[in-house]
Design an enzyme around this catalytic site. Structure first.
Site, PDB file in Angstrom:
ATOM      1  N   ARG A 140       0.705  -1.142  -0.044  1.00  0.00           N
ATOM      2  CA  ARG A 140      -0.129  -0.074  -0.006  1.00  0.00           C
ATOM      3  C   ARG A 140       0.787   1.358   0.056  1.00  0.00           C
ATOM      4  O   ARG A 140       0.234   2.355   0.063  1.00  0.00           O
ATOM      5  CB  ARG A 140      -1.049   0.104   1.107  1.00  0.00           C
TER       6      ARG A 140
ATOM      7  N   GLU B 204      -1.244  -9.008  -5.229  1.00  0.00           N
ATOM      8  CA  GLU B 204      -2.516  -9.578  -5.506  1.00  0.00           C
ATOM      9  C   GLU B 204      -2.374 -11.026  -5.996  1.00  0.00           C
ATOM     10  O   GLU B 204      -3.569 -11.862  -5.554  1.00  0.00           O
ATOM     11  CB  GLU B 204      -2.971  -8.628  -6.633  1.00  0.00           C
TER      12      GLU B 204
ATOM     13  N   THR C 258      -4.884 -16.953  -0.242  1.00  0.00           N
ATOM     14  CA  THR C 258      -3.858 -16.769   0.898  1.00  0.00           C
ATOM     15  C   THR C 258      -4.159 -15.535   1.763  1.00  0.00           C
ATOM     16  O   THR C 258      -4.492 -14.510   1.251  1.00  0.00           O
ATOM     17  CB  THR C 258      -2.568 -16.729   0.218  1.00  0.00           C
TER      18      THR C 258
ATOM     19  N   GLY D 209       0.895 -23.193  -2.136  1.00  0.00           N
ATOM     20  CA  GLY D 209      -0.140 -23.698  -3.040  1.00  0.00           C
ATOM     21  C   GLY D 209      -0.739 -23.130  -4.415  1.00  0.00           C
ATOM     22  O   GLY D 209      -0.191 -22.080  -4.770  1.00  0.00           O
ATOM     23  N   TYR D 210      -1.249 -23.809  -5.155  1.00  0.00           N
ATOM     24  CA  TYR D 210      -2.134 -23.221  -6.180  1.00  0.00           C
ATOM     25  C   TYR D 210      -0.953 -22.734  -7.021  1.00  0.00           C
ATOM     26  O   TYR D 210      -0.805 -21.491  -7.565  1.00  0.00           O
ATOM     27  CB  TYR D 210      -3.051 -21.928  -5.924  1.00  0.00           C
TER      28      TYR D 210
ATOM     29  N   TYR E  49     -10.828  -9.210 -11.240  1.00  0.00           N
ATOM     30  CA  TYR E  49     -10.693  -8.439  -9.728  1.00  0.00           C
ATOM     31  C   TYR E  49      -8.971  -7.793 -10.010  1.00  0.00           C
ATOM     32  O   TYR E  49      -8.923  -6.924  -9.525  1.00  0.00           O
ATOM     33  CB  TYR E  49     -10.864  -9.522  -8.925  1.00  0.00           C
TER      34      TYR E  49
ATOM     35  N   ASP F 182     -13.814  -8.549  -4.986  1.00  0.00           N
ATOM     36  CA  ASP F 182     -13.333  -9.800  -4.422  1.00  0.00           C
ATOM     37  C   ASP F 182     -14.220 -10.533  -3.662  1.00  0.00           C
ATOM     38  O   ASP F 182     -15.392  -9.806  -3.332  1.00  0.00           O
ATOM     39  CB  ASP F 182     -11.803  -9.869  -4.142  1.00  0.00           C
TER      40      ASP F 182
ATOM     41  N   CYS G 179     -16.184  -6.891   8.492  1.00  0.00           N
ATOM     42  CA  CYS G 179     -17.026  -7.660   8.047  1.00  0.00           C
ATOM     43  C   CYS G 179     -16.864  -9.063   7.673  1.00  0.00           C
ATOM     44  O   CYS G 179     -16.933  -9.452   6.474  1.00  0.00           O
ATOM     45  CB  CYS G 179     -17.801  -6.859   7.001  1.00  0.00           C
TER      46      CYS G 179
ATOM     47  N   CYS H  42     -20.117  -6.330  14.298  1.00  0.00           N
ATOM     48  CA  CYS H  42     -21.438  -5.686  14.074  1.00  0.00           C
ATOM     49  C   CYS H  42     -21.608  -4.535  14.976  1.00  0.00           C
ATOM     50  O   CYS H  42     -22.251  -3.475  14.499  1.00  0.00           O
ATOM     51  CB  CYS H  42     -22.613  -6.528  13.991  1.00  0.00           C
TER      52      CYS H  42
ATOM     53  N   CYS I 215     -19.601  -1.559  13.957  1.00  0.00           N
ATOM     54  CA  CYS I 215     -19.796  -1.264  12.462  1.00  0.00           C
ATOM     55  C   CYS I 215     -20.493   0.276  12.064  1.00  0.00           C
ATOM     56  O   CYS I 215     -21.448   0.324  12.785  1.00  0.00           O
ATOM     57  CB  CYS I 215     -20.270  -2.411  11.701  1.00  0.00           C
TER      58      CYS I 215
END
Length: 362
Positions: free
Chosen positions: A32, A44, A50, A88-89, A127, A145, A199, A206, A209
């Protein structure tokens, strides 16, 4: 209550309140602090499937090893997979590496600067393209996402099944309406972050929130029911028998080249069975194994280990065969012997690496 979605005042109120929340509560994450599209893309890809806590060390290692897009493009695929080991993936890493090479070779090393061009690249979906376009270039395109699905479904009471064919179009249209065109990057970051830490899927916060006075899910006690998600695919059980062939301190491994799990990674000789077995006689119809059993001896068995993938449950048993040094041993064409240092450098599935650490490299 939030004004109807087609009223500009309602949209502005939602967006400004969300962005204010973000400025107060967001996590300080390294990606960021940059508008470099390469590093944003890297973060990303790593964070797909992950969690941030797991992905952060990988991001930092990749940035250190491959600080620029050209560095990644110049790397050997085995090195990239080795650095990726444990996430993984693995198709994510292969696609990322191939796309880096394409950008260098065909686009002069210049990362595409728009959503329309980004989405054409291999491994970059709707995305990811929106995330890069908005975070790096502040293009006013909504990044949607799983976190965003959850936030919008709960607050606005959307009951569309998010696995259905029209869900992405519906949720993206809503997110696009909410997005302030002059601050797309912050809005997208805020919506994603709000879903990640406020969330959450289970036990959302909540009471604290900022939207609890207008949230449909909170008003109707529907947090557990939203977003609506169709039934998961059935998990397939697979029974793997690995043969760990050792000769003079070296181990025989092979690269997985078929389009199955762990393509491009290294593992041992494998015989897959229809069900779990503890009797080698049931597997001796395999001529390679029959040859090895004539040449050497089984000195250890281990397992079964249960390894969970998204749609598969693997039951793996390891058979350690030690071969006498004086006898010539036949290996399949795609196998070779490696010493410990070489084995440690090979990209390996977590299942294989864990076994090696337990029995060979501890």
């Amino acid at each position: 209550m939030i004004s109807p979605i087609n009223e500009p005042a309602g949209l502005l109120d939602f967006s400004s309140k969300l962005i204010r929340w973000y400025h107060r509560h967001h996590r300080d994450l390294p990606w960021r602090h940059t508008n470099d599209p390469y590093r944003i893309w890297l973060s990303e890809v790593i964070l797909q499937q992950t969690r941030v806590a797991q992905g952060m060390p990988y991001y930092l290692r990749f940035v250190e090893q491959y600080p620029t897009l050209r560095d990644l493009a110049a790397a050997d695929e085995k090195e990239v997979l080795r650095l990726w080991q444990g996430l993984g993936y693995y198709s994510r890493a292969r696609n990322m590496h191939q796309t880096a090479r394409l950008i260098v070779q065909e686009l002069g090393g210049n990362f595409p600067a728009s959503y329309a061009e980004l989405i054409k690249l291999k491994g970059i979906g709707a995305y990811t393209a929106a995330a890069i376009a908005s975070f790096a270039y502040n293009e006013p395109v909504a990044a949607v996402d799983g976190n965003v699905y959850r936030v919008l479904a709960r607050i606005f009471g959307i009951k569309t099944d998010i696995t259905s064919s029209g869900a992405r179009k519906e949720f993206t249209a809503l997110a696009q309406q909410l997005l302030p065109p002059d601050d797309a990057a912050t809005f997208n970051q805020a919506t994603i972050e709000f879903g990640a830490i406020q969330c959450q899927p289970v036990a959302p916060d909540c009471l604290l929130c900022p939207f609890n006075d207008v949230c449909y899910a909170f008003a109707h006690g529907a947090q557990a029911q939203l977003p609506v998600k169709g039934k998961k695919n059935k998990v397939r059980d697979r029974y793997l028998n690995y043969f760990v062939v050792e000769k003079e301190g070296r181990l025989a491994l092979r690269e997985r080249t078929t389009k199955d799990v762990w393509q491009g990674m290294y593992d041992f000789y494998l015989i897959e069975a229809a069900e779990e077995t503890t009797d080698l006689n049931e597997l001796e119809s395999d001529h390679v194994l029959a040859h090895w059993l004539e040449m050497g001896e089984v000195v250890r068995t281990a397992g079964p280990y249960v390894h969970l993938l998204t749609h598969q449950r693997l039951y793996a048993r390891f058979w350690h065969l030690r071969m006498p040094p004086e006898r010539s041993l036949l290996l399949p064409d795609n196998m070779a012997f490696y010493n410990q240092e070489e084995v440690e450098e090979l990209p390996k599935p977590v299942l294989i690496n864990s076994y090696l650490i337990q029995y060979f490299f501890s």
